[in-house]
Design a protein around this motif. Structure first.
Motif, PDB file in Angstrom:
ATOM      1  N   ARG A  29      14.419 -52.182 -21.275  1.00 47.62           N
ATOM      2  CA  ARG A  29      13.236 -51.777 -22.040  1.00 47.62           C
ATOM      3  C   ARG A  29      13.142 -52.506 -23.380  1.00 47.62           C
ATOM      4  O   ARG A  29      12.366 -52.125 -24.252  1.00 47.62           O
ATOM      5  CB  ARG A  29      13.256 -50.256 -22.243  1.00 47.62           C
ATOM      6  N   TYR A 187      13.597 -39.760 -23.993  1.00 50.32           N
ATOM      7  CA  TYR A 187      12.267 -40.100 -24.502  1.00 50.32           C
ATOM      8  C   TYR A 187      12.219 -41.561 -24.945  1.00 50.32           C
ATOM      9  O   TYR A 187      11.256 -42.281 -24.663  1.00 50.32           O
ATOM     10  CB  TYR A 187      11.910 -39.181 -25.672  1.00 50.32           C
ATOM     11  N   ARG A 188      13.272 -42.006 -25.636  1.00 50.58           N
ATOM     12  CA  ARG A 188      13.340 -43.389 -26.088  1.00 50.58           C
ATOM     13  C   ARG A 188      13.310 -44.361 -24.910  1.00 50.58           C
ATOM     14  O   ARG A 188      12.740 -45.450 -25.004  1.00 50.58           O
ATOM     15  CB  ARG A 188      14.623 -43.589 -26.908  1.00 50.58           C
ATOM     16  N   LEU A 189      13.923 -43.946 -23.789  1.00 50.30           N
ATOM     17  CA  LEU A 189      13.960 -44.783 -22.592  1.00 50.30           C
ATOM     18  C   LEU A 189      12.712 -44.605 -21.717  1.00 50.30           C
ATOM     19  O   LEU A 189      12.648 -45.150 -20.617  1.00 50.30           O
ATOM     20  CB  LEU A 189      15.210 -44.462 -21.772  1.00 50.30           C
ATOM     21  N   ARG A 190      11.759 -43.832 -22.211  1.00 48.31           N
ATOM     22  CA  ARG A 190      10.491 -43.583 -21.516  1.00 48.31           C
ATOM     23  C   ARG A 190      10.690 -42.912 -20.153  1.00 48.31           C
ATOM     24  O   ARG A 190       9.878 -43.098 -19.231  1.00 48.31           O
ATOM     25  CB  ARG A 190       9.683 -44.878 -21.384  1.00 48.31           C
ATOM     26  N   GLU A 193       7.649 -38.379 -21.119  1.00 43.63           N
ATOM     27  CA  GLU A 193       6.538 -38.760 -21.986  1.00 43.63           C
ATOM     28  C   GLU A 193       6.474 -37.887 -23.228  1.00 43.63           C
ATOM     29  O   GLU A 193       6.161 -38.351 -24.311  1.00 43.63           O
ATOM     30  CB  GLU A 193       5.218 -38.673 -21.212  1.00 43.63           C
ATOM     31  N   SER A 194       6.760 -36.603 -23.041  1.00 43.93           N
ATOM     32  CA  SER A 194       6.781 -35.660 -24.157  1.00 43.93           C
ATOM     33  C   SER A 194       7.571 -34.441 -23.729  1.00 43.93           C
ATOM     34  O   SER A 194       7.822 -34.242 -22.538  1.00 43.93           O
ATOM     35  CB  SER A 194       5.354 -35.259 -24.574  1.00 43.93           C
TER      36      SER A 194
END
Length: 308
Positions: A29, A187-190, A193-194
């Motif tokens: 990423r 979250y940082r690694l997607r 999403e939330s």
């Protein structure tokens, strides 16, 4: 609640840690993962030592995820099993791939149009796995469990709901993660999403299905049950055997059943059981080996294939 939140931030008893999987996913990423970032993400504490969060994301992680596959709708006949270890990230990807091998696709036709439907919505499987790993209580040493039956998949994680929350609270959209630093990494690694949208996504993926997911919270544990949408449809249509809906796809399951019953299976046994020729039997066994479900032992006519 405070004790659970503290677990990921306290100093790890194991300090010889490696982060091969974590670094791979950060690189994919295009994200940095230097010492400063490890501190920001709370893998390194204020004392300069690795935290339990670092342990969870390292290859030395002491927790595992176990997947068991059963024939029918009970635990009477065991078909296959795998235990996934190492970094929680690696467990997530490996377990999803394994479950996906059992997520069969049914084809139906409306005129000339073909519609393919998987037993379980991939989005639901993904979200439940993420929630199991992100919200469980890692102060317990037990494994996260996934049980696959013909008509459902059960996901069981330790810890139950965070203190002060009830199921009614969850369903109105309130979210309180037990491991906020771990959730921040995901979250940082997607991967998410939330925060707090997992259950809603699971429910949405079953919006048009006759059977709905179940969410069961008890003291010390949480279970999510995903129904097999094709199995439910088959019963509604009066089809007695789900196998009739799939045809060729179930041949691999029959091979796995043979391997589970006696601990191994041979090419000749596959030929006899499925009434297929040598080339077809070999192809099925090779595909199961490539998928990580079988492993060959021996050479030539004495070769056997065991469940992995």
């Amino acid at each position: 609640m405070k004790e659970n939140l503290a677990y990921e931030s306290i100093r790890s008893m194991q300090q010889e840690l490696t982060f091969t999987a974590l670094r791979k996913h950060f690189q994919q990423r295009e994200l940095k993962l230097d010492e400063a970032q490890l501190r920001t993400l709370k893998l390194i504490g204020d004392d300069g030592l690795y935290t339990n969060l670092a342990l969870l994301l390292s290859e030395q992680c002491e927790h595992s995820l176990k997947v068991a596959v059963f024939q029918g709708s009970t635990r009477a006949v065991f078909r296959d099993r795998r235990e996934f270890t190492g970094s929680l990230l690696q467990q997530l990807y490996d377990a999803y791939a394994f479950i996906d091998n059992y997520n069969k696709t049914k084809a139906t036709f409306h005129g000339l149009e073909r519609l393919d439907t998987q037993d379980y919505p991939p989005e639901a499987v993904r979200e439940v796995l993420l929630n199991c790993l992100m919200h469980r209580d890692y102060s317990f040493s037990g494994s996260t469990l996934v049980n696959i039956y013909d008509d459902r998949i059960e996901f069981i994680s330790l810890g139950g709901l965070v203190t002060g929350l009830k199921m009614e609270t969850i369903f109105i959209g309130v979210s309180q993660t037990r491991n906020p630093a771990l959730a921040a990494v995901f979250y940082r690694l997607r991967l998410i999403e939330s925060f707090g949208t997992g259950i809603e996504k699971i429910q949405q993926s079953y919006l048009d299905a006759a059977a709905k997911p179940e969410f069961i919270a008890v003291y010390g544990g949480f279970k999510v049950v995903l129904p097999n949408v094709n199995e439910v449809q088959a019963k509604e249509l009066g089809i007695s055997e789900t196998q009739e809906c799939y045809g060729f796809a179930d041949e691999k399951d029959k091979v796995m059943q043979l391997a589970a019953m006696q601990g191994y299976v041979t090419r000749k046994q596959v030929e006899d059981a499925l009434q297929v020729k040598t080339t077809k039997a070999y192809m099925l066994l090779q595909e199961l080996c490539d998928a990580g479900r079988l492993a060959p032992i021996g050479v030539g006519r004495s070769r056997k294939y065991i469940s992995r």
